[in-house]
Design a protein around this motif. Structure first.
Motif, short mmCIF file in Angstrom:
data_model
loop_
_atom_site.label_atom_id
_atom_site.label_comp_id
_atom_site.label_asym_id
_atom_site.label_seq_id
_atom_site.Cartn_x
_atom_site.Cartn_y
_atom_site.Cartn_z
N ALA A 170 24.73 -45.38 26.09
CA ALA A 170 24.20 -44.06 26.44
C ALA A 170 22.69 -44.02 26.23
O ALA A 170 21.95 -43.44 27.03
CB ALA A 170 24.89 -42.98 25.61
N ALA A 189 25.47 -45.88 31.80
CA ALA A 189 26.32 -44.72 31.53
C ALA A 189 27.79 -45.03 31.79
O ALA A 189 28.69 -44.54 31.10
CB ALA A 189 25.88 -43.53 32.39
N ALA A 192 29.10 -46.79 28.79
CA ALA A 192 29.33 -45.81 27.73
C ALA A 192 30.64 -45.05 27.97
O ALA A 192 31.42 -44.83 27.04
CB ALA A 192 28.16 -44.84 27.64
#
Length: 348
Positions: A170, A189, A192
């Motif tokens: 992140a 992302a 994550a």
């Protein structure tokens, strides 16, 4: 905010949601698969869990990453070269494959390390084609192999590696997005989100462990995404490295301590800081919480500082790792003193 940025953000958000739900579903299926195949980690003297627990849940992260990360790197802007994307996915597949094999039937260190070196070399070579000096190749291979193994070493208590994957990926996503690297931000992302999907089943008490299929692959991906930021602008390396400071410090100092102590550093053990915390009677949640505290209270603010003042990036990174090393040493000494104190009282 321009229409192009809004469109990129919407596409990224949708892909990230897919990454989360793919991981969630595959991990749920992996629990049933592990029970059928007898892939259970048994409790033992060098393990931190107390009941037989399925392993191999990291396959959910891998499937999610392989399906979503290439889409981000290819269709968001600025897109990455096709050969970089292909070699990254091939490297992930290689590390995941040897880890999946090891999860089913234990392999010796040599074939595992050989595949890890090959994977790191393939991706590193592809990254350097764009004009960077080939002088960096051995350093990148070494960094990639160490990242794979240190993340494997740090996968020892419920939720720890998954939450670290969430935090670092992140953080890399935010750094990349702020730099205008939307494709790289989306890829980070997605990693994550995939780790979050796995964490839902791995948080304490864990219903499934990650296994080598996931831990080594996360290590490779953290290395690769960090290296990609560095390739775009070398000043971005320092905040990226700060994000990983907790794991790099613990794994590196533990390995050095074992080597200097004349112990077989390559064998299983319970000498990482997180293992000492659990051995002192704390829960896995508390142990993992130590790393969350460092990440949120120290690593994140200092990464922001290194980003906002690029000229201070290297110094900030050095200070971060010096602080992490000092805390590691103080915590280990405190726990060793408690051990000696308890031992004296038991004998008396």
């Amino acid at each position: 905010m321009s229409d192009a940025i809004v469109a990129s953000f919407a596409s990224m958000t949708l892909t990230v949601l897919f990454a989360f739900f793919i991981a969630l579903g595959v991990v749920r299926a992996a629990i049933a698969y592990a029970h059928r195949r007898g892939m259970l980690d048994q409790p033992g003297q060098r393990r931190s869990h107390k009941i037989p627990t399925p392993r191999g849940g990291g396959i959910g992260i891998i499937v999610s990453v392989l399906l979503t990360v290439p889409a981000c790197l290819l269709y968001l802007r600025p897109a990455w070269h096709f050969y970089v994307i292909i070699t990254l996915m091939l490297a992930v597949a290689l590390v995941a494959w040897i880890g999946w094999w090891d999860d089913h039937s234990s392999l010796s260190a040599l074939p595992r390390f050989g595949v890890q070196i090959l994977a790191a070399a393939l991706f590193s070579a592809a990254l350097l084609i764009d004009g960077l000096s080939w002088f960096w190749l051995p350093l990148l291979i070494l960094a990639g192999a160490w990242s794979i193994n240190l993340h494997n070493f740090m996968d020892g208590i419920d939720g720890l590696l998954a939450q670290q994957g969430i935090f670092v990926a992140a953080g890399l996503a935010v750094l990349a997005w702020l730099a205008g690297q939307h494709a790289l931000g989306g890829a980070s992302a997605c990693l994550a989100a995939a780790c979050l999907g796995f964490w839902c089943y791995n948080r304490s008490p864990a219903r499934i462990f990650m296994g080598d299929v996931g831990s080594g692959s996360i290590g490779l991906l953290v290395f690769a995404l960090t290296a990609m930021l560095w390739q775009v602008n070398w000043l971005w390396l320092w905040p990226a490295l700060i994000l990983s400071s907790a794991f790099v410090t613990d794994a590196t100092l533990t390995l050095l301590a074992r080597m200097l102590g004349g112990r077989r550093w390559y064998t299983a053990h319970r000498e990482h800081l997180y293992q000492w915390i659990v051995r002192r009677g704390h829960t896995h949640t508390v142990g993992a919480g130590w790393y969350v505290g460092w990440n949120l209270l120290v690593a994140a603010p200092l990464a922001v500082l290194a980003w906002e003042i690029p000229g201070m990036g290297l110094l900030t990174c050095i200070v971060t790792y010096a602080m992490a090393a000092a805390i590691w040493l103080m915590a280990k000494r405190h726990m060793l003193r408690r051990d000696r104190y308890k031992a004296r009282h038991v004998h008396t």
